[in-house]
Design an enzyme around this catalytic site. Structure first.
Site, PDB file in Angstrom:
ATOM      1  N   GLU A  80      31.922  68.969  70.954  1.00  0.00           N
ATOM      2  CA  GLU A  80      31.346  68.141  72.005  1.00  0.00           C
ATOM      3  C   GLU A  80      32.459  67.401  72.736  1.00  0.00           C
ATOM      4  O   GLU A  80      32.916  66.344  72.284  1.00  0.00           O
ATOM      5  CB  GLU A  80      30.379  67.117  71.404  1.00  0.00           C
ATOM      6  CG  GLU A  80      29.213  67.753  70.680  1.00  0.00           C
ATOM      7  CD  GLU A  80      28.030  66.790  70.618  1.00  0.00           C
ATOM      8  OE1 GLU A  80      26.987  67.128  71.192  1.00  0.00           O
ATOM      9  OE2 GLU A  80      28.170  65.714  70.028  1.00  0.00           O
ATOM     10  N   ASN A 131      19.497  65.841  69.366  1.00  0.00           N
ATOM     11  CA  ASN A 131      19.948  64.559  68.821  1.00  0.00           C
ATOM     12  C   ASN A 131      19.271  63.459  69.630  1.00  0.00           C
ATOM     13  O   ASN A 131      19.596  63.261  70.796  1.00  0.00           O
ATOM     14  CB  ASN A 131      21.480  64.486  68.943  1.00  0.00           C
ATOM     15  CG  ASN A 131      22.040  63.125  68.572  1.00  0.00           C
ATOM     16  OD1 ASN A 131      21.343  62.278  68.017  1.00  0.00           O
ATOM     17  ND2 ASN A 131      23.313  62.918  68.886  1.00  0.00           N
ATOM     18  N   LYS A 176      19.379  60.310  69.193  1.00  0.00           N
ATOM     19  CA  LYS A 176      20.172  59.072  69.272  1.00  0.00           C
ATOM     20  C   LYS A 176      19.277  57.844  69.034  1.00  0.00           C
ATOM     21  O   LYS A 176      18.363  57.897  68.218  1.00  0.00           O
ATOM     22  CB  LYS A 176      20.912  58.996  70.618  1.00  0.00           C
ATOM     23  CG  LYS A 176      21.738  60.269  70.871  1.00  0.00           C
ATOM     24  CD  LYS A 176      22.702  60.148  72.010  1.00  0.00           C
ATOM     25  CE  LYS A 176      23.469  61.457  72.177  1.00  0.00           C
ATOM     26  NZ  LYS A 176      24.492  61.415  73.204  1.00  0.00           N
ATOM     27  N   GLU A 234      30.030  59.244  69.470  1.00  0.00           N
ATOM     28  CA  GLU A 234      29.604  57.841  69.589  1.00  0.00           C
ATOM     29  C   GLU A 234      29.931  57.074  68.315  1.00  0.00           C
ATOM     30  O   GLU A 234      30.268  55.888  68.362  1.00  0.00           O
ATOM     31  CB  GLU A 234      28.108  57.790  69.955  1.00  0.00           C
ATOM     32  CG  GLU A 234      27.898  58.175  71.420  1.00  0.00           C
ATOM     33  CD  GLU A 234      26.619  58.911  71.729  1.00  0.00           C
ATOM     34  OE1 GLU A 234      25.659  58.832  70.933  1.00  0.00           O
ATOM     35  OE2 GLU A 234      26.566  59.588  72.774  1.00  0.00           O
ATOM     36  N   SER A 267      25.924  67.505  77.755  1.00  0.00           N
ATOM     37  CA  SER A 267      25.155  67.783  78.970  1.00  0.00           C
ATOM     38  C   SER A 267      24.560  69.194  79.010  1.00  0.00           C
ATOM     39  O   SER A 267      24.467  69.795  80.084  1.00  0.00           O
ATOM     40  CB  SER A 267      25.998  67.501  80.220  1.00  0.00           C
ATOM     41  OG  SER A 267      26.341  66.127  80.272  1.00  0.00           O
ATOM     42  N   GLY A 323      26.559  63.042  77.958  1.00  0.00           N
ATOM     43  CA  GLY A 323      25.763  62.091  78.735  1.00  0.00           C
ATOM     44  C   GLY A 323      26.269  61.861  80.141  1.00  0.00           C
ATOM     45  O   GLY A 323      25.850  60.926  80.814  1.00  0.00           O
ATOM     46  N   HIS A 339      29.804  62.180  65.063  1.00  0.00           N
ATOM     47  CA  HIS A 339      29.467  62.241  66.492  1.00  0.00           C
ATOM     48  C   HIS A 339      30.427  61.334  67.263  1.00  0.00           C
ATOM     49  O   HIS A 339      30.844  60.290  66.768  1.00  0.00           O
ATOM     50  CB  HIS A 339      28.017  61.800  66.707  1.00  0.00           C
ATOM     51  CG  HIS A 339      27.553  62.027  68.104  1.00  0.00           C
ATOM     52  ND1 HIS A 339      27.842  61.141  69.120  1.00  0.00           N
ATOM     53  CD2 HIS A 339      26.867  63.047  68.670  1.00  0.00           C
ATOM     54  CE1 HIS A 339      27.335  61.617  70.251  1.00  0.00           C
ATOM     55  NE2 HIS A 339      26.745  62.771  70.005  1.00  0.00           N
TER      56      HIS A 339
END
Ligand code: PGA
Length: 251
Positions: free
Chosen positions: A168, A10, A12, A98, A214, A174, A96
């Site tokens: 996730e 991904n 992003k 985010e 990660s 991250g 996702h």
């Protein structure tokens, strides 16, 4: 049940078109000849068409990082399923963390996106995951069950190999903090149980559940060794050809 592992990158909000083409070229080279696993990348929308050209003839699959449930119309900032297909995508990342936590997407929106993607023939990667506060409050399983049930509400699954779930944990994305292999396996087995309640056991056993958060070249082998971890959704480490190549070549 034999599930074909899927390694998904991904990207992003990273890469210019030129950078995307260069990275895609390396990914295509890394994926060449691999038949026991699938490799997917999700470039930013602006680079999808160029990347599609770059990976042509390679086994690399392309995904949108999001997709709208509507076919077309006045939906500023959204991308239609047919547009992704037209640009060369066969998959779409949906829900996702985010999108959920920075842009306020709800389970209802995630459900509509998933349904719209499947109706158009895109394979959704439905992302679920608990926050640190939820994990610390022992709400992990309740949150994941809700996100799974609501994300798939009212959706029939005819081809289980064309629906992917990605676990996730938000606290692992991250941050450099990965779930332990035990935490990942425990959650994946739980989610598969929820899928078996929603559908049939043999459907649930064919749906791939990816781990994300990660993932890197050092931890991928141990994660992939877990029986219910069927692949990885990789962010940061997917932006470097060297680390993503190693992840693709997990043992
Ligand atoms: P990360 O991102 O690998 O950088 O933690 C994973 C993701 O958000 O899909």
């Amino acid at each position: 049940m034999q599930r074909t592992p899927l390694i998904a990158g991904n990207w992003k909000m990273h890469t210019t078109i030129a950078e995307a083409k260069e990275l895609a070229k390396a990914v295509a080279a890394a994926a060449q000849g691999l038949t026991d696993r699938q490799v997917m990348i999700a470039p930013p929308f602006t680079a999808i068409a160029a990347v599609a050209e770059t990976v042509k003839g390679s086994p690399v699959l392309l995904a949108g990082q999001n997709v709208c449930w509507e076919e077309k119309g006045a939906f500023t900032g959204e991308i239609a399923p047919a547009m992704l297909l037209d640009a060369g995508c066969t998959m779409a990342i949906i829900g996702h963390s985010e999108r959920r936590h920075i842009f306020g997407e709800t389970d209802t929106m995630v459900n509509k996106r998933t349904e719209g993607a499947m109706k158009a023939g895109l394979t959704p990667i439905l992302c679920i995951g608990e926050t640190l506060a939820q994990r610390e409050a022992n709400q992990t399983f309740a949150v994941l069950e809700r996100q799974t049930r609501e994300g798939l509400a009212g959706i029939a699954i005819a081809e289980p190999t064309r629906v992917v779930v990605a676990y996730e944990p938000v606290w692992a994305i991250g941050t450099g903090k990965t779930a332990t292999t035990e935490q990942a396996q425990e959650v994946h087995a739980f989610v598969r149980g929820v899928l078996a309640e929603l559908y049939e056991k043999n459907v649930a056993s064919q749906i791939r559940i990816l781990y994300g958060g990660s993932v890197n070249s050092d931890n991928v082998d141990a994660l992939m060794a877990q029986s219910d971890v069927d692949g990885a959704l990789v962010g940061g480490a997917a932006l470097k050809a060297e680390s993503f190549t190693r992840i693709i070549r997990f043992q």
